[in-house]
Design an enzyme around this catalytic site. Structure first.
Site, PDB file in Angstrom:
ATOM      1  N   ASP A 160     -71.420  22.117 -42.647  1.00 56.39           N
ATOM      2  CA  ASP A 160     -70.808  20.823 -42.898  1.00 56.39           C
ATOM      3  C   ASP A 160     -71.289  19.854 -41.827  1.00 56.39           C
ATOM      4  O   ASP A 160     -71.081  20.091 -40.638  1.00 56.39           O
ATOM      5  CB  ASP A 160     -69.282  20.997 -42.841  1.00 56.39           C
ATOM      6  CG  ASP A 160     -68.559  19.769 -43.354  1.00 56.39           C
ATOM      7  OD1 ASP A 160     -69.243  18.831 -43.820  1.00 56.39           O
ATOM      8  OD2 ASP A 160     -67.326  19.748 -43.280  1.00 56.39           O
ATOM      9  N   ASP A 219     -73.523  16.247 -47.903  1.00 57.36           N
ATOM     10  CA  ASP A 219     -73.604  16.687 -46.511  1.00 57.36           C
ATOM     11  C   ASP A 219     -72.999  18.058 -46.248  1.00 57.36           C
ATOM     12  O   ASP A 219     -72.789  18.419 -45.108  1.00 57.36           O
ATOM     13  CB  ASP A 219     -72.927  15.658 -45.616  1.00 57.36           C
ATOM     14  CG  ASP A 219     -71.441  15.562 -45.921  1.00 57.36           C
ATOM     15  OD1 ASP A 219     -71.070  15.778 -47.093  1.00 57.36           O
ATOM     16  OD2 ASP A 219     -70.660  15.287 -45.007  1.00 57.36           O
ATOM     17  N   GLU A 220     -72.667  18.810 -47.255  1.00 61.32           N
ATOM     18  CA  GLU A 220     -72.162  20.152 -46.992  1.00 61.32           C
ATOM     19  C   GLU A 220     -72.610  21.111 -48.083  1.00 61.32           C
ATOM     20  O   GLU A 220     -72.863  20.711 -49.219  1.00 61.32           O
ATOM     21  CB  GLU A 220     -70.635  20.170 -46.853  1.00 61.32           C
ATOM     22  CG  GLU A 220     -69.909  19.604 -48.034  1.00 61.32           C
ATOM     23  CD  GLU A 220     -68.390  19.705 -47.888  1.00 61.32           C
ATOM     24  OE1 GLU A 220     -67.896  20.755 -47.435  1.00 61.32           O
ATOM     25  OE2 GLU A 220     -67.715  18.729 -48.253  1.00 61.32           O
TER      26      GLU A 220
END
Lengths: 455, 372
Positions: free
Chosen positions: A53, A146-147
């Site tokens: 993350d 983004d993760e």
């Protein structure tokens, strides 16, 4: 995360050295490189499911690009009416969180630097990070820009290192190559990997092992369990269930009887059991683009140029992604937060701004009956590759001409920049006033819910 | 009102008019059929506000009058009555109920005031011409499959009927397109049609008219204005509103320079397409045509279903070409070709293709290829 057992292996997260088990006890620094960032866990050599993350992703990208902001509280989000998309860790010390209304955030921290989201930039960086992840394993399931979950089972021989080391090397490489820091959660299933990545942030590394899972979860709130939202939380609380430990004491059958399908998840997750596989990304099912207005709008004349801008954004996105869509969806939110979606099936798939706009306008015209809107979005679903898109249309002799015009405009923009050439329909006072900043989202089958902020 | 009529004689017109009535209606009167008895005839009318049908039938009128009753209910009752029975329809004194009697069956239906029944007609229909029922069927059958269902482009949701000039010959033309395919059929311009405006006849009316003239012989009278069109034949009159829109300038999309001529045996070709298409995916239904000198190879493949290939002997001497089509669209078109041979006029794999009946150029079809 338990007190480390005496036989816990120790890994330095900066020089990737495996240290003697005693290393973490006495001195707090790596004897090889002097770094204090060491991780130790009894199952550190065995755990293979990870959740990576990025830390305050949008804000971190902005700070990277403007070093002056480094020590300042930075909020990424739209206008004074929008919500916080991301808050940097400095801003978070003021109590600012993602998805918080902007006015509240600014009240908490008036000195915060507010930056309008530049989704194209973030998606570029996100893509770069995904490429780096892919260099480690193809078993990646992205959750958002983004993760992602990574399954590193069986990669020891390939990388000559246990998954934990591979992950540390990967995150270090992401930081070196993109300037973005990320946190690692490592466990033996997706649920606990995700829980772990939240434990140590930013630039963190946390592991949850099989041995400790039940104990670890025992005193945590039931909201730790993925799928327990506001209403289920209320329901559980009224039934006297506050912690995961309470669930651990209950029969699976009883939980299913009481809470339905989710009961099974409550029972299994509470014991740290999650058998969902990591599924490499299925292709996106829809692509959309939306904006929240600074002030509510009811007039078609004012909405129209904004719609055009949104269609252009969406079209650019479809063109760069080599996608086209057949169903065009208009989304509106009224001033009293009622969501409206209207869709129309186009006779063929399209990626043209002009076609999106025509269909969107047709839908919009039927909704502008005096109601005030705070948000508008346009999207496409039924995605296809662009080869079969925007074919000549027997019912529309002008279409071929419009397609050529759009391609010519695209060519000019590719050479001279997006502002080099624009259509008149995008020039209206409303656009200037509202300061359109579009939020893009891509949805697929696994994660249908929209993600507003990042962490 | 009081009449007696043979069950079969009532069932036929009732079956015709009831199909216009929508199953769900927010306006109650639109669920009803208007019954008018006078001068030894019963006339039945229904409407959905966009079109209406009036049909009349001879009966024994013992008391003239007007009444409305729920159309589907009346139809269901009459349908279930024993064949050969005499049906008596009678309205109560205040026209609030209608009783239906046949043999030992007895029904009483609520009625609504006839004054509430909306009248569609009234305007003058200045243009009028007569064509044979067979020609009317031909105009409809050869175009209606191409009518678009796209809501956005409402002006494509019907058949464009207009007078045109085809190389110096005056013709009456029907055209329909959904953007993927276009059907254009023409016949010599009937007397009285020269001055008619181009009109778009909505799909529902087209389908109802087609159903009603099925089996009719004789002539059909068509009268129209800018906004309405009426089709009259035998004891039936259908009046419809027209789609208020501009049909696209279709002539511009009909290619004129397609020089690769492919002649196929229509039936063998259709059967082969149908067989090969078994494999193509439900979604795309695509088949590929690979044409070389004298031979056509049809093929389809899908990741799930496997592959299929069939060779068909054809007349072809131009340069080799590969082109893909939606198999359903191909079959829709070849299904309307009555002659033995069909002609494909091809340009390249991305351009519209023309399909014709080799012996009858009154109908012309344009089909967009698809990528395969």
């Amino acid at each position: 995360m338990t007190e480390q057992a005496p036989d816990s292996p120790v890994l330095c997260r900066d020089c990737f050295a495996w240290l003697p088990e005693t290393a973490k006890h006495g001195d707090a620094r790596c004897p090889k490189c002097g770094s204090p960032r060491m991780v130790s866990h009894p199952e550190l050599r065995a755990l293979a499911i990870a959740h990576i993350d990025c830390d305050a992703f949008y804000a971190t990208v902005e700070k990277r690009d403007n070093p002056e902001l480094r020590s300042k509280p930075v909020i990424v989000g739209g206008g004074r009416r929008g919500v916080v998309s991301a808050a940097c860790y400095v801003a978070r010390t003021y109590g600012i969180r993602s998805a918080m209304p902007m006015f509240k955030a600014l009240k908490a921290c008036p000195s915060a630097v507010v930056i309008k989201p530049d989704m194209q930039k973030y998606s570029r960086v996100g893509k770069q990070i995904r490429e780096l992840m892919l260099s480690v394993t193809p078993m990646i399931e992205p959750i958002s820009i983004d993760e992602a979950f990574l399954d590193l089972t069986g990669t020891e021989r390939l990388h000559h290192a246990p998954p934990s080391e591979t992950l540390c090397r990967l995150v270090a490489r992401i930081e070196a190559e993109t300037g973005i820091t990320a946190s690692i959660g490592l466990s033996y299933n997706k649920f606990l990997a995700k829980v772990a990545s939240d434990l140590d942030k930013p630039r963190g590394f946390a592991a949850i092992g099989r041995e400790e899972a039940t104990e670890f979860l025992k005193n945590r709130s039931v909201t730790t369990i993925w799928g327990v939202g506001k209403s289920l939380h209320e329901k559980l609380r009224s039934d006297g269930i506050e912690t995961v430990g309470h669930l651990q004491g209950m029969e699976e059958a009883a939980l299913i009887r009481r809470y339905g399908g989710i009961g099974m998840r409550l029972a299994r997750f509470s014991h740290g059991r999650d058998d969902r596989k990591i599924e490499p990304r299925s292709p996106a099912k829809s692509v959309s683009c939306e904006t929240t207005f600074a002030d509510d709008i009811s007039e078609l004349g004012e909405l129209d140029p904004i719609l055009w801008r949104l269609c252009e954004e969406l079209s650019t996105r479809l063109k760069t992604k080599a996608l086209s869509g057949k169903t065009i969806v208009l989304k509106l939110k009224t001033s009293d937060f009622k969501g409206i979606t209207r869709q129309v099936h186009h006779h063929g798939s399209t990626q043209m701004a002009d076609t999106l706009y025509r269909a969107g306008k047709h839908l919009l015209e039927r909704e502008t009956d005096g109601r005030k809107f705070r948000l508008m979005g346009i999207g496409v679903s039924d995605l296809a590759d662009p080869d079969g898109a925007d074919l000549p249309d027997l019912a529309d002799p002008e279409m071929e001409h419009r397609r050529k015009v759009e391609h010519a405009m695209d060519a000019v923009r590719a050479k001279l920049g997006t502002k080099a050439i624009e259509k008149g329909r995008g020039f209206k006072k409303a656009v200037e006033k509202q300061g359109i900043s579009a939020r893009m989202s891509e949805e697929n089958a696994h994660m249908p819910e929209e993600k507003e902020g990042d962490s | 009102m009081k009449i007696v009529i043979d069950r079969a004689a009532l069932l036929k017109p009732l079956g015709h008019v009831q199909s216009v009535v929508e199953r769900r209606n927010t306006i109650p009167i639109l669920s009803n059929v208007l019954l008018k008895a006078a001068d030894g005839r019963l006339s039945l009318s229904t409407t959905d506000m966009d079109m209406d049908i009036v049909e009349s039938v001879a009966c024994d009128v013992s008391e003239a009058g007007i009444v409305t009753v729920p159309a589907h209910t009346l139809y269901d009752i009459v349908r279930k009555l024993p064949d050969g029975s005499d049906v008596e329809l009678a309205a109560s004194g205040d026209v609030s109920r209608v009783t239906i009697r046949a043999g030992r069956s007895n029904f009483s239906l609520p009625a609504l005031m006839p004054e509430e029944f909306p009248a569609l007609s009234g305007d003058a229909l200045p243009h009028s011409f007569v064509i044979s029922a067979a020609d009317a069927c031909m105009l409809i059958d050869r175009t209606r499959f191409a009518i678009s269902t796209e809501e956005t482009r409402y002006y494509l949701n019907g058949i464009f009927l207009h007078a045109a000039d085809a190389d110096g010959v005056k013709v009456l033309r029907a055209v329909a397109t959904d953007g993927h395919r276009l059907a254009r059929v023409q016949m010599p311009l009937p007397e009285g049609a020269a001055e008619m405006p181009g009109v778009i006849v909505p799909r529902k009316a087209v389908n109802e008219v087609r159903k009603l003239i099925d089996g009719a012989d004789g002539d059909v009278t068509i009268s129209l204005s800018d906004t309405k069109l009426r089709v009259s034949f035998e004891d039936t009159v259908v009046t419809t509103k027209l789609i208020d829109g501009t049909f696209p300038d279709y002539e511009r999309v009909i290619p004129s320079g397609n020089d690769k001529m492919l002649h196929v045996d229509r039936q063998r070709f259709s059967e082969a397409v149908d067989r090969v298409a078994t494999i193509s995916t439900e979604k795309s239904r695509s088949v590929k045509l690979a044409v070389t000198s004298g031979q056509l190879t049809l093929s389809a493949s899908s990741p799930d279903n496997g592959t299929a290939q069939e060779e068909v002997e054809v007349d072809y001497s131009a340069s080799d070409i590969e082109i893909g089509f939606n198999s359903k669209y191909l079959l829709d078109i070849t299904g309307q070709i009555e002659g033995e041979r069909a002609v494909f006029q091809l340009a390249d794999q991305a351009s519209p293709t023309i399909i014709l009946d080799q012996d009858d150029e009154s109908a012309l079809y344009v089909l967009m290829p698809m990528r395969v």
